[in-house]
Write an enzyme that holds these catalytic residues in place. Structure first.
Site, PDB file in Angstrom:
ATOM      1  N   ALA A  31      14.736   0.258  30.423  1.00 20.79           N
ATOM      2  CA  ALA A  31      15.733   0.587  31.451  1.00 20.79           C
ATOM      3  C   ALA A  31      17.040  -0.158  31.183  1.00 20.79           C
ATOM      4  O   ALA A  31      18.133   0.382  31.346  1.00 20.79           O
ATOM      5  CB  ALA A  31      15.199   0.229  32.827  1.00 20.79           C
ATOM      6  N   TYR A  33      18.110  -1.243  28.232  1.00 22.42           N
ATOM      7  CA  TYR A  33      18.739  -0.626  27.067  1.00 22.42           C
ATOM      8  C   TYR A  33      19.473   0.653  27.485  1.00 22.42           C
ATOM      9  O   TYR A  33      20.607   0.891  27.075  1.00 22.42           O
ATOM     10  CB  TYR A  33      17.705  -0.313  25.982  1.00 22.42           C
ATOM     11  N   ASP A  34      18.807   1.441  28.330  1.00 23.29           N
ATOM     12  CA  ASP A  34      19.415   2.698  28.782  1.00 23.29           C
ATOM     13  C   ASP A  34      20.723   2.447  29.526  1.00 23.29           C
ATOM     14  O   ASP A  34      21.703   3.157  29.327  1.00 23.29           O
ATOM     15  CB  ASP A  34      18.446   3.473  29.688  1.00 23.29           C
ATOM     16  N   GLU A 110       1.532  -1.679  -1.918  1.00 21.87           N
ATOM     17  CA  GLU A 110       2.154  -1.005  -0.767  1.00 21.87           C
ATOM     18  C   GLU A 110       1.391   0.278  -0.449  1.00 21.87           C
ATOM     19  O   GLU A 110       0.710   0.828  -1.307  1.00 21.87           O
ATOM     20  CB  GLU A 110       3.620  -0.642  -1.105  1.00 21.87           C
ATOM     21  N   LYS A 112       1.415   4.310   0.145  1.00 18.55           N
ATOM     22  CA  LYS A 112       2.259   5.389  -0.369  1.00 18.55           C
ATOM     23  C   LYS A 112       2.530   6.375   0.758  1.00 18.55           C
ATOM     24  O   LYS A 112       1.682   7.189   1.116  1.00 18.55           O
ATOM     25  CB  LYS A 112       1.588   6.089  -1.549  1.00 18.55           C
ATOM     26  N   CYS A 404     -13.230  38.868  28.322  1.00 21.79           N
ATOM     27  CA  CYS A 404     -13.930  37.609  28.099  1.00 21.79           C
ATOM     28  C   CYS A 404     -15.177  37.848  27.240  1.00 21.79           C
ATOM     29  O   CYS A 404     -15.994  38.713  27.574  1.00 21.79           O
ATOM     30  CB  CYS A 404     -14.326  36.989  29.439  1.00 21.79           C
TER      31      CYS A 404
HETATM   32  C1  9MJ Z   1       6.088   5.380  -1.175  1.00 16.46           C
HETATM   33  N1  9MJ Z   1       6.209   6.696  -1.316  1.00 16.46           N
HETATM   34  O1  9MJ Z   1       5.625   4.896  -0.149  1.00 16.46           O
HETATM   35  C2  9MJ Z   1       7.612   3.853  -3.936  1.00 16.46           C
HETATM   36  N2  9MJ Z   1       6.598   4.534  -2.209  1.00 16.46           N
HETATM   37  O2  9MJ Z   1       8.835   2.726  -5.644  1.00 16.46           O
HETATM   38  C3  9MJ Z   1       6.470   3.172  -2.270  1.00 16.46           C
HETATM   39  N3  9MJ Z   1       7.301   4.943  -3.260  1.00 16.46           N
HETATM   40  C4  9MJ Z   1       8.416   3.841  -5.115  1.00 16.46           C
HETATM   41  N4  9MJ Z   1       7.107   2.756  -3.353  1.00 16.46           N
HETATM   42  C5  9MJ Z   1       9.579   3.052  -6.720  1.00 16.46           C
HETATM   43  N5  9MJ Z   1       5.824   2.393  -1.374  1.00 16.46           N
HETATM   44  C6  9MJ Z   1       9.621   4.392  -6.823  1.00 16.46           C
HETATM   45  C7  9MJ Z   1       8.872   4.910  -5.796  1.00 16.46           C
END
Ligand code: 9MJ
Length: 696
Positions: A31, A33-34, A110, A112, A404
């Site tokens: 609220a 922020y709004d 990481e 993807k 039905c």
């Molecule tokens: C994705 N799609 O999550 C890269 N990516 O790093 C991550 N893609 C990437 N890294 C270098 N986590 C080229 C692509």
């Protein structure tokens, strides 16, 4: 508001947004922020010439383009090699060990993300250009669209802002946003997307940025293409650097060691995959040290220092064998696709929802078609699309029935409604079965031992034609009911005297019932437990609920025009009133000669309850509590204005955990969501004027 105040307001608003999107912290209530946002808007209307280039009001999108311009990336966007199994992972790490001569390798691991790769350029801290990946060398200018993404800052934050930064990452649509978008689109006839990736792509490819602004997109950075300032010398530290500038990065990224570390990360993310709020199609494994990355270099196409290790897909192609039309408690007819079994998203799928008649039209689906089945997270499987090229000549178009499939009554679809309903009411055995099952269920009349198989048999053998008839049944009526299943020796199975006695006793015990439970048990469309409780608290008796006008109903918390209409409409139907009358008056044909006694909420509860005390909080209940049933605790929390959810997320306020609490407790601990035991729960209830032992 002075200009100085305006500039401070813009800076504050951007600080709040970065705290929220990058650090997952709420600095001020919504609220607040709004209010700030509206005051900035007001200033800008009065002084359009003074509008700041990083004003949050720009997130709604500016004027539409006629075409996207081509942009040449100064540094091409990378693509990655793919691997699919442990042998290939072994080969990947072995190659790196061999060419670097190092055995103790560190990786940045990481998730993807399965969205669209983009490059975003900041000059002197301001977002000046965003472009799609394109063919990696030349992409399209989507600056105006990317500027509307709330998670992408228009201006970088922090001390040492580089003069020039080209940051790469993924634009994607979170699963909750995607589901909500499609649910709405199905109701209103809007654009339905096949999956979150298509949704993100379609949303970025809009010439009108205001359209993009209306889509729930977000962004995570994972790579720096170019930067004018010196950078940290590991991938992981670079992610933290980007985060420090106010750009969100994915929270799952971490440093792992060697082949074993990579393998563990892949397995762990695989287990977590279904519970993430976004689609991923694998993990990305990168040599952490930038100098090592540089020494490893590239093959002709892709870096040697990174790889995408893919998961099994959440979409698969299979054959549509048929479509069943199921009839629900309110007569809603739901088409269900029967599929040739296929393993997708971690389970074997042989059914998928087709939602409603519009969906069948939209997909132009034919029996015999090859369809794309999507099963992601804990959402029920969906048909994401039809592979038109593979349609066999013998395929038969699916049409929605006019009558039905269970009782043969006509179906109807009301103006503006997405669902088609059977008009048979309780004459329809399918509706009657579902009404009965709901009526006896634990949170409703709580009649134990009366499971779906017995309910089926009661209806099929014409023992009941409404829920009121339950109270006329004798032990014999149940004892000889034939069940569908056969005994081990191939004889017809029946309910039997022992179970029949229990059922009749349980039915009898349900004759005295709190008003809210009874209202819920009636199965009024749109009236769940929380609304039933609201009604029971506000009205002293069922008669008063029945006589309430639409306007009166709408004045209750959380009752809008649609719910008010559903309630009033329910009590206007003759056969509903007949059933209620038979249940609550005391007709002679009832065994023991008595109908139901509806008890209003107890004085202690009704008098002291502060229905707003816990408003805005969401609790999750798990495990067995020493003194109370979960359904009872749920009612109490709801009566104080709290929501009670079935699964734990970052937005959960607290988890109430009893004995043998399982994955929900683990999830709460992972997410840092507070956990309370029964004692703390009792204290909370008492603090808010509700003594849980008063009614015991
Ligand atoms: C994705 N799609 O999550 C890269 N990516 O790093 C991550 N893609 C990437 N890294 C270098 N986590 C080229 C692509």
């Amino acid at each position: 508001m002075t200009y100085e105040e305006y500039l401070k307001g813009v800076a504050d608003a951007n600080r709040y947004a970065i705290a929220y999107y990058v650090h997952d912290e709420l600095l001020v209530p919504d609220a607040e922020y709004d209010r700030l946002y509206h005051s900035l808007e007001a200033f800008e209307t009065e002084h359009p010439d003074k509008k700041a280039a990083d004003s949050p009001t720009l997130k709604v999108g500016g004027t539409a383009l006629t075409a996207f311009q081509e942009v040449t990336h100064r540094v091409p966007l990378l693509s990655l090699g793919d691997i699919f199994n442990e042998e290939e992972l072994d080969a990947f790490t072995a190659r790196i060990v061999e060419s670097t001569g190092q055995s103790a390798l560190e990786f940045c691991a990481e998730v993807k993300l399965d969205g669209l790769a983009v490059s975003i350029i900041y000059e002197k801290g301001f977002l000046t250009r965003a472009a799609t990946r394109g063919d990696s060398r030349v992409g399209e200018d989507i600056t105006e669209n990317v500027k509307t993404i709330r998670a992408v800052p228009l201006r970088l934050m922090g001390e040492n802002i580089p003069d020039y930064l080209d940051v790469r990452g993924e634009v994607f649509m979170p699963r909750d946003g995607f589901e909500a978008w499609n649910a709405r689109a199905r109701l209103t006839g809007g654009k339905v997307f096949a999956n979150p990736r298509n949704a993100a792509a379609g949303s970025l490819r809009q010439l009108d940025p205001r359209v993009t602004a209306s889509r729930p997109l977000t962004f995570n950075a994972y790579y720096i293409g170019e930067c004018s300032s010196p950078l940290p010398d590991t991938q992981y530290a670079r992610l933290q650097y980007v985060k420090g500038l106010g750009i969100p990065v994915n929270p799952e990224a971490r440093v792992v060691h060697g082949f074993e570390g990579l393998k563990d990360f892949y397995a762990e993310i695989g287990r977590k995959r279904a519970s993430l709020n976004y689609d991923i199609d694998g993990v990305v494994l990168k040599v952490n040290s930038i100098p090592l990355q540089e020494s490893l270099g590239f093959t002709s196409r892709v870096p040697r220092w990174a790889i995408a290790y893919k998961f099994p897909p959440e979409e698969e192609i299979t054959e549509l064998l048929g479509v069943d039309f199921q009839v629900g408690r309110t007569g809603a007819i739901t088409p269900v696709a029967r599929l040739k079994s296929v393993y997708v998203g971690g389970a074997t799928v042989s059914n998928a929802t087709l939602h409603n008649a519009d969906e069948i039209e939209r997909l132009d689906i034919h029996i015999g078609d090859f369809v794309i089945v999507r099963r992601a997270g804990d959402v029920i499987p969906q048909i994401a699309g039809v592979v038109r090229e593979r349609r066999p000549a013998t395929a038969v178009k699916v049409t929605f029935p006019t009558h039905c499939p269970v009782c043969g009554s006509e179906v109807e679809r009301l103006e503006g409604e997405a669902v088609t309903r059977c008009t048979g009411g309780l004459v329809c055995p399918a509706q009657l079965k579902r009404s009965l099952s709901h009526f006896v269920s634990r949170d409703a009349m709580d009649i134990e031992n009366l499971g779906d198989a017995i309910v089926e048999a009661l209806v099929d053998n014409k023992k009941v034609s409404s829920v009121a008839d339950l109270y006329t049944l004798s032990v014999d009526d149940f004892a000889y009911l034939p069940l569908d299943s056969l005994t081990a020796t191939g004889k017809q199975r029946v309910v039997g005297t022992a179970v029949a006695r229990k059922i009749v006793a349980n039915i009898d015990a349900s004759r005295t019932i709190p008003l809210n439970r009874f209202i819920y048990a009636l199965g009024i469309p749109m009236v769940g437990q929380a609304t039933a409780l609201t009604l029971a608290k506000h009205f002293a008796s069922l008669d008063e609920v029945r006589r309430a006008s639409r306007q009166e109903l709408q004045r209750l918390p959380d009752v809008g025009a649609v719910v008010a209409e559903a309630i009033a409409g329910f009590f206007e139907e003759r056969h509903n009133l007949d059933v209620i009358e038979r249940l609550t008056l005391k007709p002679e044909d009832f065994i023991l000669g008595q109908g139901l006694t509806l008890v209003p909420l107890s004085q202690t509860q009704a008098a002291t309850l502060n229905a707003e005390a816990l408003a805005g909080r969401t609790y999750v209940l798990t495990g067995t509590l020493p003194h109370f049933e979960r359904s009872q605790v749920k009612e109490w929390l709801q009566s104080l204005g709290a929501k009670v959810a079935g699964s734990v997320s970052k937005k959960t306020y607290a988890v109430v955990a009893g004995d043998a609490a399982g994955s929900k407790l683990t999830k709460a601990e992972e997410l840092g969501v507070p956990v309370m035991d029964e004692e703390e729960l009792i204290a909370l209830l008492k603090d808010n004027g509700l003594d849980p032992f008063a009614d015991a």
